[in-house]
Design a protein around this motif. Structure first.
Motif, PDB file in Angstrom:
ATOM      1  N   LEU A 171      50.618  79.265  39.181  1.00 24.11           N
ATOM      2  CA  LEU A 171      52.021  79.477  38.874  1.00 24.11           C
ATOM      3  C   LEU A 171      52.887  79.513  40.119  1.00 24.11           C
ATOM      4  CD1 LEU A 171      51.922  82.138  36.015  1.00 24.11           C
ATOM      5  CD2 LEU A 171      52.430  79.702  35.833  1.00 24.11           C
ATOM      6  N   MET A 172      52.412  80.184  41.155  1.00 23.27           N
ATOM      7  CA  MET A 172      53.222  80.293  42.360  1.00 23.27           C
ATOM      8  C   MET A 172      53.357  78.969  43.105  1.00 23.27           C
ATOM      9  SD  MET A 172      54.576  83.267  42.686  1.00 23.27           S
ATOM     10  CE  MET A 172      54.892  83.592  44.418  1.00 23.27           C
ATOM     11  N   LEU A 173      52.440  78.071  42.856  1.00 26.24           N
ATOM     12  CA  LEU A 173      52.559  76.742  43.458  1.00 26.24           C
ATOM     13  C   LEU A 173      53.646  75.909  42.787  1.00 26.24           C
ATOM     14  CD1 LEU A 173      48.810  75.789  43.975  1.00 26.24           C
ATOM     15  CD2 LEU A 173      50.519  76.098  45.777  1.00 26.24           C
ATOM     16  N   SER A 174      53.870  76.159  41.495  1.00 28.34           N
ATOM     17  CA  SER A 174      54.775  75.289  40.738  1.00 28.34           C
ATOM     18  C   SER A 174      56.024  75.976  40.204  1.00 28.34           C
ATOM     19  CB  SER A 174      54.019  74.669  39.557  1.00 28.34           C
ATOM     20  OG  SER A 174      53.499  75.686  38.702  1.00 28.34           O
ATOM     21  N   ALA A 175      56.045  77.300  40.155  1.00 25.68           N
ATOM     22  CA  ALA A 175      57.158  78.018  39.531  1.00 25.68           C
ATOM     23  C   ALA A 175      58.485  77.726  40.217  1.00 25.68           C
ATOM     24  CB  ALA A 175      56.884  79.522  39.558  1.00 25.68           C
ATOM     25  N   ASP A 176      59.533  77.668  39.396  1.00 22.61           N
ATOM     26  CA  ASP A 176      60.899  77.474  39.889  1.00 22.61           C
ATOM     27  C   ASP A 176      60.999  76.298  40.851  1.00 22.61           C
ATOM     28  OD1 ASP A 176      61.644  79.675  38.373  1.00 22.61           O
ATOM     29  OD2 ASP A 176      61.369  81.075  40.032  1.00 22.61           O
ATOM     30  N   VAL A 225      54.729  96.167  39.593  1.00 17.24           N
ATOM     31  CA  VAL A 225      55.671  95.872  38.508  1.00 17.24           C
ATOM     32  C   VAL A 225      55.275  94.552  37.835  1.00 17.24           C
ATOM     33  CG1 VAL A 225      57.564  97.075  39.667  1.00 17.24           C
ATOM     34  CG2 VAL A 225      57.243  94.620  40.050  1.00 17.24           C
ATOM     35  N   PRO A 226      55.664  94.365  36.571  1.00 19.82           N
ATOM     36  CA  PRO A 226      55.395  93.082  35.920  1.00 19.82           C
ATOM     37  C   PRO A 226      55.990  91.930  36.724  1.00 19.82           C
ATOM     38  CG  PRO A 226      56.123  94.691  34.308  1.00 19.82           C
ATOM     39  CD  PRO A 226      56.325  95.323  35.668  1.00 19.82           C
ATOM     40  N   ALA A 227      55.266  90.847  36.809  1.00 22.66           N
ATOM     41  CA  ALA A 227      55.740  89.696  37.582  1.00 22.66           C
ATOM     42  C   ALA A 227      56.968  89.086  36.921  1.00 22.66           C
ATOM     43  CB  ALA A 227      54.637  88.654  37.693  1.00 22.66           C
ATOM     44  N   PRO A 228      58.094  89.000  37.632  1.00 22.55           N
ATOM     45  CA  PRO A 228      59.321  88.466  37.036  1.00 22.55           C
ATOM     46  C   PRO A 228      59.339  86.942  36.983  1.00 22.55           C
ATOM     47  CG  PRO A 228      59.739  89.129  39.291  1.00 22.55           C
ATOM     48  CD  PRO A 228      58.308  89.493  39.009  1.00 22.55           C
ATOM     49  N   LEU A 229      58.363  86.393  36.288  1.00 24.46           N
ATOM     50  CA  LEU A 229      58.295  84.958  36.055  1.00 24.46           C
ATOM     51  C   LEU A 229      58.276  84.722  34.551  1.00 24.46           C
ATOM     52  CD1 LEU A 229      55.646  83.617  38.621  1.00 24.46           C
ATOM     53  CD2 LEU A 229      58.088  83.092  38.564  1.00 24.46           C
ATOM     54  N   ALA A 230      59.118  83.829  34.073  1.00 26.25           N
ATOM     55  CA  ALA A 230      59.237  83.606  32.631  1.00 26.25           C
ATOM     56  C   ALA A 230      57.906  83.235  31.993  1.00 26.25           C
ATOM     57  CB  ALA A 230      60.271  82.508  32.367  1.00 26.25           C
TER      58      ALA A 230
END
Length: 281
Positions: A171-176, A225-230
């Motif tokens: 996810l962090m490779l592709s998010a936003d 905290v919960p990861a703020p990614l949709a």
């Protein structure tokens, strides 16, 4: 924990599903395991190895929960620790319904199994029941470097750690649009990632919330905290117990004992001792 690539419990990606606390299936006939358990007075329980704070080096929240459940049944808990195989199906085969080709297992029950309707429907040899906690992905961050984590914007400029080949890695490779890719730091284990967080080498670490809570152990400098990614907001799943299908009395006994432990808040207290905040399944 190690990497999602090796551990079925972590590579099992869930979208979340409704379920009843008392399980979902109509019990089949047969009580071979329960008869053997009652005769021996021992409840053999399978736990993942290297899965702090749930089961690691012979101890952890799952170990304490299983011991409390066994005591509730008037039994003594006998642990069986195992290395995760390539996927959850392999773990269930080795530790629940068949046994490992190396000669160990199966256990009478396995802890920390995902209780998910769609996955359960595909399993014809295993029952999933008695959920006792809910898991999701989260971020532990360095409060000294990040004021708050309402969005992921801080990690456009500050490094964020992930365990290689896990869902957070992907996810962090592709998010936003890939805006966090340049600051992404990879680690072989969560322990290594958390050492980097405490040393200041990274400003945050994304992993399973229970693991992160256990790793920071309440340190106020590193909130979880919960990861703020949709893409992660709806990915929450209950964890419970897996047993061989067709053992109705064993299943009923486990469900009743677990329901009582939850109602008495014993599960919540056990998790709190390991710095995990209980989330109702």
């Amino acid at each position: 924990m190690k990497s999602d690539r090796r551990v079925g419990r972590r590579s099992f990606l869930l979208a979340g599903a409704g379920l009843a606390l008392t399980g979902r299936s109509v019990w089949a006939e047969g009580d071979e395991v329960w008869a053997a358990v009652r005769k021996s007075g021992l409840l053999r329980v399978a736990f993942y190895k290297d899965f702090a704070p749930f089961s690691n080096e012979g101890a952890g929240a799952d170990v304490d929960i299983a011991a409390a459940l066994a005591a509730r049944l008037g039994l003594k808990m006998t642990p069986m620790f195992f290395d995760a195989d390539e996927n959850m199906g392999d773990d269930l085969r080795n530790m629940v319904w068949k046994g490992h080709y190396m000669g160990y297992g199966p256990a009478d029950m396995m802890m920390h199994a995902p209780v998910d309707r769609e996955y359960m429907a595909r399993q014809d040899k295993v029952e999933f029941l008695a959920p006792y906690h809910r898991e999701r992905y989260a971020i532990a961050y360095d409060r000294r470097r990040v004021d708050n984590l309402e969005t992921m914007a801080a990690f456009e400029k500050l490094p964020c750690g992930v365990v290689v080949d896990t869902l957070p890695d992907s996810l962090m490779l592709s998010a936003d649009g890939g805006r966090y890719r340049s600051q992404l730091k990879h680690f072989k284990t969560l322990s290594e990632a958390m050492l980097a967080l405490r040393s200041g080498a990274v400003a945050g670490v994304m992993a399973l919330q229970g693991e992160l809570e256990g790793a920071v152990a309440g340190d106020a400098d590193f909130p979880v905290v919960p990861a703020p990614l949709a893409l992660l907001n709806t990915r929450q799943w209950p964890v419970g117990i897996a047993i061989r299908k067709g053992e109705p009395q064993l299943g009923r006994a486990i469900i009743e004992a677990m329901n009582a432990l939850i109602a008495e808040r014993e599960i919540e207290r056990i998790l709190a001792r390991h710095h995990i905040k209980w989330r109702a399944p």
